[in-house]
Design an enzyme around this catalytic site. Sequence first.
Site, PDB file in Angstrom:
ATOM      1  N   ASN A  90       0.795  -1.219   0.000  1.00 27.82           N
ATOM      2  CA  ASN A  90       0.000   0.000   0.000  1.00 27.82           C
ATOM      3  C   ASN A  90       0.831   1.274   0.000  1.00 27.82           C
ATOM      4  O   ASN A  90       0.343   2.333  -0.404  1.00 27.82           O
ATOM      5  CB  ASN A  90      -0.919  -0.022   1.236  1.00 27.82           C
ATOM      6  CG  ASN A  90      -1.593   1.298   1.499  1.00 27.82           C
ATOM      7  OD1 ASN A  90      -2.448   1.733   0.715  1.00 27.82           O
ATOM      8  ND2 ASN A  90      -1.220   1.953   2.590  1.00 27.82           N
TER       9      ASN A  90
ATOM     10  N   TYR B 185       3.478   8.898 -11.754  1.00 26.78           N
ATOM     11  CA  TYR B 185       2.460   8.206 -10.960  1.00 26.78           C
ATOM     12  C   TYR B 185       1.565   7.354 -11.856  1.00 26.78           C
ATOM     13  O   TYR B 185       1.252   6.201 -11.524  1.00 26.78           O
ATOM     14  CB  TYR B 185       1.633   9.250 -10.210  1.00 26.78           C
ATOM     15  CG  TYR B 185       0.706   8.688  -9.156  1.00 26.78           C
ATOM     16  CD1 TYR B 185       1.180   8.350  -7.901  1.00 26.78           C
ATOM     17  CD2 TYR B 185      -0.655   8.526  -9.419  1.00 26.78           C
ATOM     18  CE1 TYR B 185       0.331   7.857  -6.921  1.00 26.78           C
ATOM     19  CE2 TYR B 185      -1.508   8.032  -8.453  1.00 26.78           C
ATOM     20  CZ  TYR B 185      -1.017   7.694  -7.209  1.00 26.78           C
ATOM     21  OH  TYR B 185      -1.863   7.201  -6.245  1.00 26.78           O
TER      22      TYR B 185
ATOM     23  N   LYS C  92       1.260   3.278 -11.426  1.00 24.94           N
ATOM     24  CA  LYS C  92      -0.005   2.636 -11.070  1.00 24.94           C
ATOM     25  C   LYS C  92      -0.536   1.757 -12.206  1.00 24.94           C
ATOM     26  O   LYS C  92      -1.184   0.736 -11.948  1.00 24.94           O
ATOM     27  CB  LYS C  92      -1.026   3.698 -10.665  1.00 24.94           C
ATOM     28  CG  LYS C  92      -0.665   4.426  -9.372  1.00 24.94           C
ATOM     29  CD  LYS C  92      -0.475   3.470  -8.196  1.00 24.94           C
ATOM     30  CE  LYS C  92      -0.248   4.202  -6.895  1.00 24.94           C
ATOM     31  NZ  LYS C  92      -0.105   3.281  -5.732  1.00 24.94           N
TER      32      LYS C  92
ATOM     33  N   ILE D  88      -8.807  10.335  -2.198  1.00 23.10           N
ATOM     34  CA  ILE D  88      -9.008   9.893  -0.817  1.00 23.10           C
ATOM     35  C   ILE D  88      -8.474  10.936   0.156  1.00 23.10           C
ATOM     36  O   ILE D  88      -7.423  11.538  -0.079  1.00 23.10           O
ATOM     37  CB  ILE D  88      -8.293   8.542  -0.567  1.00 23.10           C
ATOM     38  CG1 ILE D  88      -8.570   7.557  -1.712  1.00 23.10           C
ATOM     39  CG2 ILE D  88      -8.727   7.954   0.771  1.00 23.10           C
ATOM     40  CD1 ILE D  88     -10.020   7.202  -1.919  1.00 23.10           C
TER      41      ILE D  88
ATOM     42  N   THR E  10      -6.420  11.524   2.522  1.00 25.28           N
ATOM     43  CA  THR E  10      -5.228  11.017   3.188  1.00 25.28           C
ATOM     44  C   THR E  10      -4.132  12.074   3.127  1.00 25.28           C
ATOM     45  O   THR E  10      -4.242  13.064   2.391  1.00 25.28           O
ATOM     46  CB  THR E  10      -4.716   9.731   2.517  1.00 25.28           C
ATOM     47  OG1 THR E  10      -4.283  10.040   1.183  1.00 25.28           O
ATOM     48  CG2 THR E  10      -5.796   8.660   2.471  1.00 25.28           C
TER      49      THR E  10
END
Length: 253
Positions: free
Chosen positions: A90, A156, A160, A189, A191
């Site tokens: 993760n 990124y 991914k 999200i 976060t």
Amino acid sequence: MTEQKGKVFIITGGASGIGKETALKLAVQGATLVIADYNDTAAEQLVSELEASNVTAGAYKVDVSKGDEVKALIDWTVQKYGTLSGIFNNAGIGLVKPFLEMDPASYHRVIDVDQHSVYYGMYYAAKKMVELGVAGTIVNTASIYGTMAAVGSFNYNAAKAAVVMMTKSGALELAEHNIRVVAVAPGFINTPILGNDDSIKNHLGSLHMRGRIIQPEQVASVVAFLFSDAASAINGQTIPVDDGYLSFKTKQG
């Protein structure tokens, strides 16, 4: 709930965000947890909270971009707890830059953390599961940006997208060993990776189908399900947790 009693799970990036919320959900189900994070202070704090609730847990400092450290994490887990039931790959970072400003160092930093670390986690965990004869589960964190492009996220996006295909390929090759490999593809999200600017979070949340930011515990619920026996027929798939973003969005707002 004791569904995961006797099982041992490693969570990388486990001290905050999706990783932390996943740990809390698996803890309620009786799992033994290894909170692996570069921020060892936060990992130790979470372990203290878990132990206060009679959960067996350990903290481990790791730089997931280094294969030898990931291998050491997995070896330590098995030495301490006797087995390995699953790993949640993760840990990840973001580094937004226009493509023409994305120098090789910026590119490789994200690839090393977001892509190569997933390979290390999959490879060393699978090797150990086969050695132990464990029918384990590997869950990876992909992204909505693994299947669509975004300005400023070339590195990124590439990382991914690789995670999505590594999940498929890993599932195919590990099926004979009764090891499942699946992934989640979160949307936007709430976060630490998004920072603390509420206006940015509100804007990104508005891009979802129902116009609100997704909370990390909503992704964690899906991850916990994927580790469960109820998900035993799900393999090689990347599950969007995006409030419909990929279903209707044609360009980034």
